[in-house]
Design an enzyme around this catalytic site. Structure first.
Site, mmCIF file in Angstrom:
data_model
loop_
_atom_site.group_PDB
_atom_site.id
_atom_site.type_symbol
_atom_site.label_atom_id
_atom_site.label_comp_id
_atom_site.label_asym_id
_atom_site.label_seq_id
_atom_site.Cartn_x
_atom_site.Cartn_y
_atom_site.Cartn_z
ATOM 1 N N LYS A 146 -50.300 71.292 8.542
ATOM 2 C CA LYS A 146 -49.798 70.566 9.559
ATOM 3 C C LYS A 146 -48.192 70.225 9.000
ATOM 4 C CE LYS A 146 -52.775 67.252 9.834
ATOM 5 N NZ LYS A 146 -53.644 67.698 9.017
ATOM 6 N N ARG A 179 -52.838 73.615 -3.936
ATOM 7 C CA ARG A 179 -52.109 72.232 -3.926
ATOM 8 C C ARG A 179 -52.223 71.401 -4.959
ATOM 9 N NH1 ARG A 179 -51.405 69.205 1.846
ATOM 10 N NH2 ARG A 179 -52.947 67.910 0.988
ATOM 11 N N ARG A 193 -62.526 64.376 2.633
ATOM 12 C CA ARG A 193 -61.584 64.305 3.739
ATOM 13 C C ARG A 193 -61.927 65.262 4.830
ATOM 14 N NH1 ARG A 193 -56.946 65.825 0.302
ATOM 15 N NH2 ARG A 193 -55.355 66.077 2.121
HETATM 16 P P1 ADP Z 1 -54.347 65.525 5.314
HETATM 17 O O1 ADP Z 1 -53.817 65.735 6.689
HETATM 18 O O2 ADP Z 1 -53.959 66.680 4.175
HETATM 19 O O3 ADP Z 1 -55.535 64.919 4.796
HETATM 20 P P2 ADP Z 1 -52.242 63.536 5.237
HETATM 21 O O4 ADP Z 1 -50.903 63.531 4.455
HETATM 22 O O5 ADP Z 1 -52.017 63.594 6.771
HETATM 23 O O6 ADP Z 1 -53.211 64.627 4.694
HETATM 24 O O7 ADP Z 1 -52.999 62.202 5.021
HETATM 25 C C1 ADP Z 1 -53.300 61.662 3.643
HETATM 26 C C2 ADP Z 1 -54.147 60.166 3.559
HETATM 27 O O8 ADP Z 1 -53.344 59.333 4.257
HETATM 28 C C3 ADP Z 1 -55.350 60.330 4.546
HETATM 29 O O9 ADP Z 1 -56.418 60.910 3.683
HETATM 30 C C4 ADP Z 1 -55.583 59.021 4.731
HETATM 31 O O10 ADP Z 1 -56.097 58.222 3.700
HETATM 32 C C5 ADP Z 1 -54.133 58.412 5.156
HETATM 33 N N1 ADP Z 1 -53.647 58.574 6.459
HETATM 34 C C6 ADP Z 1 -52.876 59.459 6.886
HETATM 35 N N2 ADP Z 1 -52.853 59.291 8.290
HETATM 36 C C7 ADP Z 1 -53.475 58.522 8.657
HETATM 37 C C8 ADP Z 1 -54.083 58.004 9.905
HETATM 38 N N3 ADP Z 1 -53.381 58.407 11.111
HETATM 39 N N4 ADP Z 1 -55.061 57.001 9.953
HETATM 40 C C9 ADP Z 1 -55.303 56.450 8.724
HETATM 41 N N5 ADP Z 1 -55.229 57.040 7.667
HETATM 42 C C10 ADP Z 1 -54.166 58.008 7.483
#
Ligand code: ADP
Length: 199
Positions: A14, A128, A145
């Protein structure tokens, strides 16, 4: 004016696609994960509150995330459209985004789902972890996750599908190829690139 949302499991790419698409469509890429990570790095109050949840692979509470996104969408650069990456992730966040957009007379144009096999994403995240050392890319956290994604985020895909907004894209293949799949699918829905340089 393009309002896009990217959804998919951790490791589907993403973030990578968000940057490319944002540039192509001339809108800001807004990644809640990136915003949280920079707050953790700078040791802000928000970062301190978010860190433990992120390290455990859990979602940051909706109250924090919703407040953050409301502020971000109010900024000047998001008035001409945006690409959201990693938000919404829960049913409550969908409600929040719906309300925010409705109260501004706006709506989403399209939701792109990046589809990737769980085994493949685990392998990508393993790589990664070696390359970037992200603290939540540890293998057991990665598995958690994925579970959180399956439980809390995957159900949102049906909501957007029922609204007729969903485009499913195979996330496997070269980065350029995946980007091209997305821009092709969007132009098929009448969302062209701003300079009309569609291949
Ligand atoms: P990925 O999609 O690879 O898990 P992200 O960078 O989108 O990685 O998110 C990393 C972390 O940031 C998530 O595991 C969560 O803890 C937090 N996070 C990101 N976006 C959100 C969201 N919309 N709501 C709640 N927590 C979020």
């Amino acid at each position: 004016m393009t309002r896009l949302l990217l959804i998919g499991p951790p490791g589907a790419g993403k973030g990578t696609q968000a940057v490319r698409l944002a540039e192509a469509y001339g809108v800001p890429a807004i990644s809640t994960g990136d915003i949280f990570r920079s707050n953790v790095k700078n040791e802000t109050e928000l970062g301190k509150q978010a860190k433990a949840f992120m390290d455990a692979g859990d979602n940051v509470p909706d109250s924090l995330t919703n407040a953050l996104i409301r502020d971000r969408l109010a900024e000047a650069d998001a008035q001409g459209g945006f690409l959201l990456d990693g938000y919404p992730r829960t049913a409550d966040q969908v409600r929040e985004l719906d309300e925010y957009l409705a109260s501004h007379g706006e709506a989403l144009d399209v939701v792109v789902e990046l589809v990737a096999d769980p085994d493949v994403v685990v392998e990508r995240l393993r790589k990664r972890a070696l390359e970037q050392g992200r603290s939540d890319d540890d293998e057991s956290v990665v598995r958690h996750r994925l579970e959180v994604y399956r439980e809390q985020t995957e159900p949102l895909i049906d909501i957007y599908d029922e609204r007729g907004l969903l485009v499913k894209i195979d996330a496997l293949g070269a980065i350029d190829e995946v980007t091209a799949r997305i821009t092709d699918a969007l132009s098929g829905r009448g969302i062209g690139l701003p300079d009309a340089a569609t291949a």
